[in-house]
Design a protein around this motif. Sequence first.
Motif, PDB file in Angstrom:
ATOM      1  N   ALA A 249       0.839  -1.203   0.000  1.00 40.31           N
ATOM      2  CA  ALA A 249       0.000   0.000   0.000  1.00 40.31           C
ATOM      3  C   ALA A 249       0.877   1.257   0.000  1.00 40.31           C
ATOM      4  O   ALA A 249       0.573   2.240  -0.680  1.00 40.31           O
ATOM      5  CB  ALA A 249      -0.934   0.000   1.206  1.00 40.31           C
ATOM      6  N   ALA A 250       1.983   1.211   0.752  1.00 48.53           N
ATOM      7  CA  ALA A 250       2.870   2.374   0.832  1.00 48.53           C
ATOM      8  C   ALA A 250       3.467   2.690  -0.537  1.00 48.53           C
ATOM      9  O   ALA A 250       3.499   3.852  -0.957  1.00 48.53           O
ATOM     10  CB  ALA A 250       3.973   2.127   1.856  1.00 48.53           C
ATOM     11  N   TYR A 251       3.927   1.669  -1.256  1.00 51.05           N
ATOM     12  CA  TYR A 251       4.519   1.945  -2.573  1.00 51.05           C
ATOM     13  C   TYR A 251       3.463   2.354  -3.599  1.00 51.05           C
ATOM     14  O   TYR A 251       3.747   3.098  -4.530  1.00 51.05           O
ATOM     15  CB  TYR A 251       5.383   0.769  -3.045  1.00 51.05           C
ATOM     16  N   ARG A 252       2.231   1.889  -3.417  1.00 48.68           N
ATOM     17  CA  ARG A 252       1.160   2.387  -4.312  1.00 48.68           C
ATOM     18  C   ARG A 252       0.903   3.866  -4.035  1.00 48.68           C
ATOM     19  O   ARG A 252       0.709   4.651  -4.965  1.00 48.68           O
ATOM     20  CB  ARG A 252      -0.122   1.572  -4.124  1.00 48.68           C
ATOM     21  N   GLN A 253       0.919   4.228  -2.758  1.00 51.02           N
ATOM     22  CA  GLN A 253       0.728   5.650  -2.409  1.00 51.02           C
ATOM     23  C   GLN A 253       1.875   6.492  -2.988  1.00 51.02           C
ATOM     24  O   GLN A 253       1.659   7.572  -3.542  1.00 51.02           O
ATOM     25  CB  GLN A 253       0.663   5.819  -0.885  1.00 51.02           C
ATOM     26  N   LEU A 254       3.103   5.953  -2.879  1.00 52.45           N
ATOM     27  CA  LEU A 254       4.248   6.674  -3.456  1.00 52.45           C
ATOM     28  C   LEU A 254       4.068   6.839  -4.963  1.00 52.45           C
ATOM     29  O   LEU A 254       4.343   7.905  -5.520  1.00 52.45           O
ATOM     30  CB  LEU A 254       5.556   5.922  -3.151  1.00 52.45           C
ATOM     31  N   ALA A 255       3.584   5.775  -5.607  1.00 53.44           N
ATOM     32  CA  ALA A 255       3.379   5.843  -7.068  1.00 53.44           C
ATOM     33  C   ALA A 255       2.404   6.968  -7.417  1.00 53.44           C
ATOM     34  O   ALA A 255       2.615   7.704  -8.384  1.00 53.44           O
ATOM     35  CB  ALA A 255       2.866   4.507  -7.598  1.00 53.44           C
ATOM     36  N   ARG A 256       1.351   7.117  -6.623  1.00 54.56           N
ATOM     37  CA  ARG A 256       0.390   8.201  -6.897  1.00 54.56           C
ATOM     38  C   ARG A 256       1.046   9.565  -6.703  1.00 54.56           C
ATOM     39  O   ARG A 256       0.807  10.484  -7.480  1.00 54.56           O
ATOM     40  CB  ARG A 256      -0.859   8.052  -6.017  1.00 54.56           C
ATOM     41  N   GLU A 257       1.908   9.673  -5.690  1.00 56.12           N
ATOM     42  CA  GLU A 257       2.632  10.945  -5.507  1.00 56.12           C
ATOM     43  C   GLU A 257       3.572  11.223  -6.672  1.00 56.12           C
ATOM     44  O   GLU A 257       3.705  12.358  -7.120  1.00 56.12           O
ATOM     45  CB  GLU A 257       3.437  10.917  -4.197  1.00 56.12           C
ATOM     46  N   VAL A 258       4.237  10.158  -7.140  1.00 56.30           N
ATOM     47  CA  VAL A 258       5.173  10.316  -8.260  1.00 56.30           C
ATOM     48  C   VAL A 258       4.414  10.724  -9.529  1.00 56.30           C
ATOM     49  O   VAL A 258       4.858  11.590 -10.275  1.00 56.30           O
ATOM     50  CB  VAL A 258       5.988   9.020  -8.466  1.00 56.30           C
ATOM     51  N   LEU A 259       3.243  10.111  -9.745  1.00 56.14           N
ATOM     52  CA  LEU A 259       2.446  10.480 -10.921  1.00 56.14           C
ATOM     53  C   LEU A 259       2.089  11.958 -10.871  1.00 56.14           C
ATOM     54  O   LEU A 259       2.016  12.638 -11.895  1.00 56.14           O
ATOM     55  CB  LEU A 259       1.161   9.634 -10.984  1.00 56.14           C
ATOM     56  N   ASP A 260       1.918  12.447  -9.661  1.00 56.73           N
ATOM     57  CA  ASP A 260       1.593  13.843  -9.442  1.00 56.73           C
ATOM     58  C   ASP A 260       2.787  14.771  -9.605  1.00 56.73           C
ATOM     59  O   ASP A 260       2.688  15.846 -10.173  1.00 56.73           O
ATOM     60  CB  ASP A 260       1.083  13.960  -8.004  1.00 56.73           C
ATOM     61  N   ARG A 261       3.935  14.360  -9.058  1.00 52.80           N
ATOM     62  CA  ARG A 261       5.107  15.240  -8.996  1.00 52.80           C
ATOM     63  C   ARG A 261       6.064  15.093 -10.156  1.00 52.80           C
ATOM     64  O   ARG A 261       6.594  16.068 -10.660  1.00 52.80           O
ATOM     65  CB  ARG A 261       5.966  14.878  -7.773  1.00 52.80           C
ATOM     66  N   CYS A 262       6.391  13.835 -10.490  1.00 50.09           N
ATOM     67  CA  CYS A 262       7.471  13.584 -11.448  1.00 50.09           C
ATOM     68  C   CYS A 262       6.915  13.600 -12.865  1.00 50.09           C
ATOM     69  O   CYS A 262       6.866  12.577 -13.533  1.00 50.09           O
ATOM     70  CB  CYS A 262       8.171  12.263 -11.155  1.00 50.09           C
ATOM     71  N   ARG A 263       6.430  14.748 -13.279  1.00 50.20           N
ATOM     72  CA  ARG A 263       5.916  14.856 -14.634  1.00 50.20           C
ATOM     73  C   ARG A 263       6.664  15.988 -15.325  1.00 50.20           C
ATOM     74  O   ARG A 263       7.268  16.817 -14.661  1.00 50.20           O
ATOM     75  CB  ARG A 263       4.421  15.098 -14.614  1.00 50.20           C
ATOM     76  N   PRO A 264       6.625  15.991 -16.649  1.00 48.84           N
ATOM     77  CA  PRO A 264       7.403  17.010 -17.354  1.00 48.84           C
ATOM     78  C   PRO A 264       6.934  18.405 -16.965  1.00 48.84           C
ATOM     79  O   PRO A 264       5.753  18.618 -16.734  1.00 48.84           O
ATOM     80  CB  PRO A 264       7.108  16.747 -18.827  1.00 48.84           C
ATOM     81  N   VAL A 265       7.879  19.338 -16.876  1.00 50.28           N
ATOM     82  CA  VAL A 265       7.534  20.732 -16.623  1.00 50.28           C
ATOM     83  C   VAL A 265       6.957  21.282 -17.932  1.00 50.28           C
ATOM     84  O   VAL A 265       7.555  21.113 -18.996  1.00 50.28           O
ATOM     85  CB  VAL A 265       8.797  21.519 -16.228  1.00 50.28           C
ATOM     86  N   GLU A 266       5.769  21.875 -17.846  1.00 54.94           N
ATOM     87  CA  GLU A 266       5.093  22.366 -19.069  1.00 54.94           C
ATOM     88  C   GLU A 266       5.843  23.568 -19.641  1.00 54.94           C
ATOM     89  O   GLU A 266       6.309  24.401 -18.918  1.00 54.94           O
ATOM     90  CB  GLU A 266       3.657  22.789 -18.747  1.00 54.94           C
TER      91      GLU A 266
END
Length: 266
Positions: A249-266
């Motif tokens: 569950a913790a790594y799934r939560q991290l994945a959701r944070e990463v999907l949110d944060r680690c995205r290309p800068v527009e």
Amino acid sequence: PAPLAEHGPAQIIAMCNQKGGVGKTTSTINLGAALAEYGRRVLLVDFDPQGALSVGLGVNPMELDVTVYNLLMERGLTADEVLLKTAIPGMDLLPSNIDLSAAEVQLVSEVARESALARALKPLLPDYDYVIIDCQPSLGLLTVNALTAAHSVIVPLECEFFALRGVALLTETIEKVCERLNPDLRLDGILATMYDSRTVHSREVLARVVEAFGEHVFHTVIGRTVRFPETTVAGEPITTYATNSVGAAAYRQLAREVLDRCRPVE
Ligand code: ADP
Ligand code: MG
């Protein structure tokens, strides 16, 4: 997270800390597997000559004929000759073994020695959403290659005394790479690992990490549990080995944070 209509180009994340045993390899496997569960195409790069990432995915590094080492050093070799599918749908592996330790020395005399990995990964980027590089525990040329290839860095920090020792050196290295080689590199987050909520000590360390890094600290905290060492023996991520566990569950939560944060800068 919403499914993707199309894939790529990949965001490259370097999982980096020159200290060993802080959860780099564990976080690479399990973040990767959790992102794959969310429908992302993921490539994991074993960039440690110890080959622990490969072992953790059930691959015997000693039996490999070609590894990420050959991809770095040999012209004309294509990534498909080195890539391995993992048991996790949508997640592939560029494996490594002890051969990679020679690259550290051999790259020194190459032109653009810091960008050998970036060059090797480039043709693969359209096929993936995330590439996660599991760095070796040092700040040598291999790690500089990972930081040069990456869009962002995740730094796992063990919730133990001295966890912060050495982090200044790491952030200096990240800044230098940023200035000289890769101006777009971002520190996407500090990931607290091996947290034990029962000890005052763990709580104190976490408080100090948040004090030092503020917004850079992921909200997800990875607890200490014997389930992780078990997954290494099993050769699979915790998301399949113990799918309903707290660790998964913790790594799934991290994945959701990463999907949110680690995205290309527009
Ligand atoms: P690194 O790649 O930074 O050297 P690893 O991910 O290999 O660190 O972790 C070091 C050891 O600690 C491994 O045996 C691993 O199974 C174990 N480990 C990793 N994360 C945890 C955790 N959250 N709780 C307990 N043990 C862990
Ligand atoms: Mg490791």
